[in-house]
Write a protein that holds these residues in place. Structure first.
Motif, PDB file in Angstrom:
ATOM      1  N   ILE A 157      -3.118 -25.679  19.036  1.00 22.54           N
ATOM      2  CA  ILE A 157      -4.325 -24.892  18.772  1.00 22.54           C
ATOM      3  C   ILE A 157      -4.059 -23.407  19.009  1.00 22.54           C
ATOM      4  N   SER A 158      -3.237 -23.085  20.003  1.00 25.89           N
ATOM      5  CA  SER A 158      -2.948 -21.675  20.306  1.00 25.89           C
ATOM      6  C   SER A 158      -2.185 -20.983  19.175  1.00 25.89           C
ATOM      7  N   ASP A 159      -1.568 -21.751  18.264  1.00 28.59           N
ATOM      8  CA  ASP A 159      -0.840 -21.175  17.137  1.00 28.59           C
ATOM      9  C   ASP A 159      -1.752 -20.758  15.981  1.00 28.59           C
ATOM     10  N   LEU A 160      -3.022 -21.169  16.024  1.00 29.73           N
ATOM     11  CA  LEU A 160      -3.965 -20.790  14.971  1.00 29.73           C
ATOM     12  C   LEU A 160      -4.303 -19.314  15.102  1.00 29.73           C
ATOM     13  N   ASN A 161      -4.296 -18.611  14.001  1.00 33.50           N
ATOM     14  CA  ASN A 161      -4.646 -17.192  14.006  1.00 33.50           C
ATOM     15  C   ASN A 161      -5.984 -17.043  13.278  1.00 33.50           C
ATOM     16  N   LEU A 162      -7.087 -17.073  14.037  1.00 31.97           N
ATOM     17  CA  LEU A 162      -8.418 -17.012  13.442  1.00 31.97           C
ATOM     18  C   LEU A 162      -9.098 -15.665  13.633  1.00 31.97           C
ATOM     19  N   GLY A 163      -8.405 -14.731  14.243  1.00 25.95           N
ATOM     20  CA  GLY A 163      -8.961 -13.396  14.440  1.00 25.95           C
ATOM     21  C   GLY A 163      -9.617 -13.224  15.805  1.00 25.95           C
ATOM     22  N   ASP A 164      -9.961 -11.988  16.099  1.00 29.95           N
ATOM     23  CA  ASP A 164     -10.536 -11.647  17.399  1.00 29.95           C
ATOM     24  C   ASP A 164     -12.004 -12.016  17.523  1.00 29.95           C
ATOM     25  N   LYS A 165     -12.686 -12.152  16.402  1.00 30.74           N
ATOM     26  CA  LYS A 165     -14.131 -12.393  16.437  1.00 30.74           C
ATOM     27  C   LYS A 165     -14.490 -13.867  16.605  1.00 30.74           C
ATOM     28  N   VAL A 166     -13.496 -14.747  16.529  1.00 24.29           N
ATOM     29  CA  VAL A 166     -13.724 -16.185  16.615  1.00 24.29           C
ATOM     30  C   VAL A 166     -13.183 -16.708  17.936  1.00 24.29           C
ATOM     31  N   GLN A 167     -14.043 -17.373  18.690  1.00 25.75           N
ATOM     32  CA  GLN A 167     -13.632 -17.981  19.956  1.00 25.75           C
ATOM     33  C   GLN A 167     -13.340 -19.455  19.714  1.00 25.75           C
ATOM     34  N   VAL A 168     -12.133 -19.896  20.058  1.00 21.87           N
ATOM     35  CA  VAL A 168     -11.742 -21.289  19.885  1.00 21.87           C
ATOM     36  C   VAL A 168     -12.122 -22.046  21.159  1.00 21.87           C
ATOM     37  N   LEU A 169     -12.958 -23.073  21.002  1.00 26.74           N
ATOM     38  CA  LEU A 169     -13.430 -23.844  22.153  1.00 26.74           C
ATOM     39  C   LEU A 169     -12.568 -25.073  22.435  1.00 26.74           C
ATOM     40  N   THR A 170     -11.780 -25.496  21.455  1.00 25.96           N
ATOM     41  CA  THR A 170     -10.864 -26.616  21.646  1.00 25.96           C
ATOM     42  C   THR A 170      -9.746 -26.157  22.583  1.00 25.96           C
ATOM     43  N   LYS A 171      -9.286 -27.054  23.460  1.00 24.99           N
ATOM     44  CA  LYS A 171      -8.232 -26.734  24.419  1.00 24.99           C
ATOM     45  C   LYS A 171      -7.002 -26.169  23.703  1.00 24.99           C
ATOM     46  N   GLU A 172      -6.543 -24.984  24.134  1.00 24.87           N
ATOM     47  CA  GLU A 172      -5.447 -24.285  23.457  1.00 24.87           C
ATOM     48  C   GLU A 172      -4.130 -25.051  23.456  1.00 24.87           C
ATOM     49  N   THR A 173      -3.902 -25.895  24.450  1.00 26.42           N
ATOM     50  CA  THR A 173      -2.638 -26.631  24.529  1.00 26.42           C
ATOM     51  C   THR A 173      -2.658 -27.909  23.683  1.00 26.42           C
ATOM     52  N   SER A 174      -3.785 -28.249  23.087  1.00 30.50           N
ATOM     53  CA  SER A 174      -3.875 -29.450  22.247  1.00 30.50           C
ATOM     54  C   SER A 174      -2.962 -29.311  21.040  1.00 30.50           C
ATOM     55  N   LEU A 175      -2.210 -30.359  20.781  1.00 24.76           N
ATOM     56  CA  LEU A 175      -1.301 -30.361  19.638  1.00 24.76           C
ATOM     57  C   LEU A 175      -2.061 -30.670  18.355  1.00 24.76           C
ATOM     58  N   ILE A 176      -1.746 -29.915  17.310  1.00 23.48           N
ATOM     59  CA  ILE A 176      -2.332 -30.175  15.999  1.00 23.48           C
ATOM     60  C   ILE A 176      -1.451 -31.166  15.253  1.00 23.48           C
ATOM     61  N   VAL A 177      -0.144 -30.864  15.215  1.00 28.11           N
ATOM     62  CA  VAL A 177       0.796 -31.696  14.487  1.00 28.11           C
ATOM     63  C   VAL A 177       2.182 -31.586  15.130  1.00 28.11           C
ATOM     64  N   THR A 178       2.929 -32.693  15.092  1.00 28.96           N
ATOM     65  CA  THR A 178       4.326 -32.685  15.522  1.00 28.96           C
ATOM     66  C   THR A 178       5.161 -33.379  14.444  1.00 28.96           C
ATOM     67  N   ILE A 179       6.446 -33.061  14.421  1.00 27.65           N
ATOM     68  CA  ILE A 179       7.361 -33.724  13.493  1.00 27.65           C
ATOM     69  C   ILE A 179       8.286 -34.606  14.322  1.00 27.65           C
ATOM     70  N   ALA A 180       8.102 -35.910  14.161  1.00 26.76           N
ATOM     71  CA  ALA A 180       8.882 -36.893  14.930  1.00 26.76           C
ATOM     72  C   ALA A 180      10.199 -37.207  14.206  1.00 26.76           C
ATOM     73  N   PRO A 181      11.225 -37.578  14.986  1.00 17.64           N
ATOM     74  CA  PRO A 181      12.512 -37.925  14.361  1.00 17.64           C
ATOM     75  C   PRO A 181      12.380 -39.236  13.562  1.00 17.64           C
ATOM     76  N   PRO A 182      13.329 -39.453  12.651  1.00 13.19           N
ATOM     77  CA  PRO A 182      13.277 -40.675  11.853  1.00 13.19           C
ATOM     78  C   PRO A 182      13.401 -41.917  12.725  1.00 13.19           C
ATOM     79  N   LYS A 183      12.747 -42.999  12.319  1.00 18.33           N
ATOM     80  CA  LYS A 183      12.849 -44.282  13.044  1.00 18.33           C
ATOM     81  C   LYS A 183      14.187 -44.917  12.710  1.00 18.33           C
ATOM     82  N   ARG A 184      14.768 -45.533  13.688  1.00 19.21           N
ATOM     83  CA  ARG A 184      16.066 -46.176  13.474  1.00 19.21           C
ATOM     84  C   ARG A 184      15.904 -47.643  13.349  1.00 19.21           C
TER      85      ARG A 184
END
Length: 184
Positions: A157-184
Motif C-alpha cells: 500500500i505504501s507504494d501507491l502514489n495517490l498524491g498529498d490530498k488523499v489520505q490512505v486509511l488501509t495499513k501501509e505495510t499491507s501487501l497488494i501483490v507478490t510474485i511467487a516462484p514457480p511450483k516444482r
C-alpha cells in the motif's frame, strides 16, 4: 473526463402510482440525500441519467442540477430492471466539497509481471484500498502497474502514489501483490 450533467426537478408526489406515471413520460423518480441527512424527491430524465450511469464509477462526481441549481453529487444507487434494460429509480448523494469523505476503491492491475513471464505466478493480497479525501480529490479508480515485478517482488500500500490530498486509511505495510516462484 467529462462531467455529466443530470437535470432534475423536485417532485411532491410519491408512491407506486406516481412513479409509474413518471416512467411512462420517459422520466424516473429519484432521491437526493445531503451530508446533513436531509433528502429531496426528484424527477429526472431517464435517458440523460442512463447515459451518465453507464459511464461513471462510484467515485465520479456528476453535476446534479436541481431546479436549475448546480450540486456536486455521486450516484449512490439505482434500481435497474434487467428485463427491460431500464433504470427504475436513482439515489444521489450531494456533497459540499468541503467535508472529507471515506471510500473503498478496488485495485486494478496493468501489465504482465516479468516474474510471471519467467514461470512465477502473481498472488493478489489486498483487493481494495480505503481512502479519505475531499470529494474532488478522490481518484476515479486505482491502477497499479505490475510489469516490472520479478520473482520475489512485491508491492505494498505504501507504494501507491495517490498524491498529498488523499489520505490512505488501509495499513501501509499491507501487501497488494507478490510474485511467487514457480511450483516444482
Amino acid at each position: 473526463m467529462e462531467q455529466f450533467v443530470i437535470n432534475a426537478k423536485t417532485r411532491t408526489e410519491s408512491g407506486r402510482r406516481a412513479a409509474k406515471k413518471l416512467r411512462a413520460t420517459g422520466h424516473i423518480p429519484a432521491v437526493a440525500y445531503d451530508e446533513k441527512g436531509e433528502s429531496v424527491m426528484l424527477d429526472i430524465d431517464a435517458a440523460e441519467f442512463s447515459k451518465a450511469w453507464r459511464s461513471v464509477t462510484k467515485t465520479t462526481l456528476v453535476n446534479l442540477k436541481i431546479d436549475g441549481k448546480d450540486n456536486q453529487a455521486y450516484i449512490k444507487d439505482t434500481e435497474y430492471d434487467i428485463k427491460t434494460d431500464k433504470n427504475l429509480h436513482a439515489d444521489f448523494y450531494i456533497v459540499s466539497g468541503t467535508k472529507p469523505i471515506t471510500v473503498v476503491l478496488k485495485i486494478h492491475y496493468t501489465g504482465t509481471p516479468a516474474g510471471v513471464l519467467k514461470g512465477g505466478y502473481m498472488v493478489k493480497h489486498v483487493p481494495d484500498v480505503k481512502l479519505k479525501a475531499l470529494p474532488q480529490d478522490i481518484p476515479q479508480s486505482i491502477f497499479v502497474d505490475v510489469s516490472k515485478l520479478d520473482i520475489g517482488g512485491k508491492l505494498s500500500i505504501s507504494d501507491l502514489n495517490l498524491g498529498d490530498k488523499v489520505q490512505v486509511l488501509t495499513k501501509e505495510t499491507s501487501l497488494i501483490v507478490t510474485i511467487a516462484p514457480p511450483k516444482r
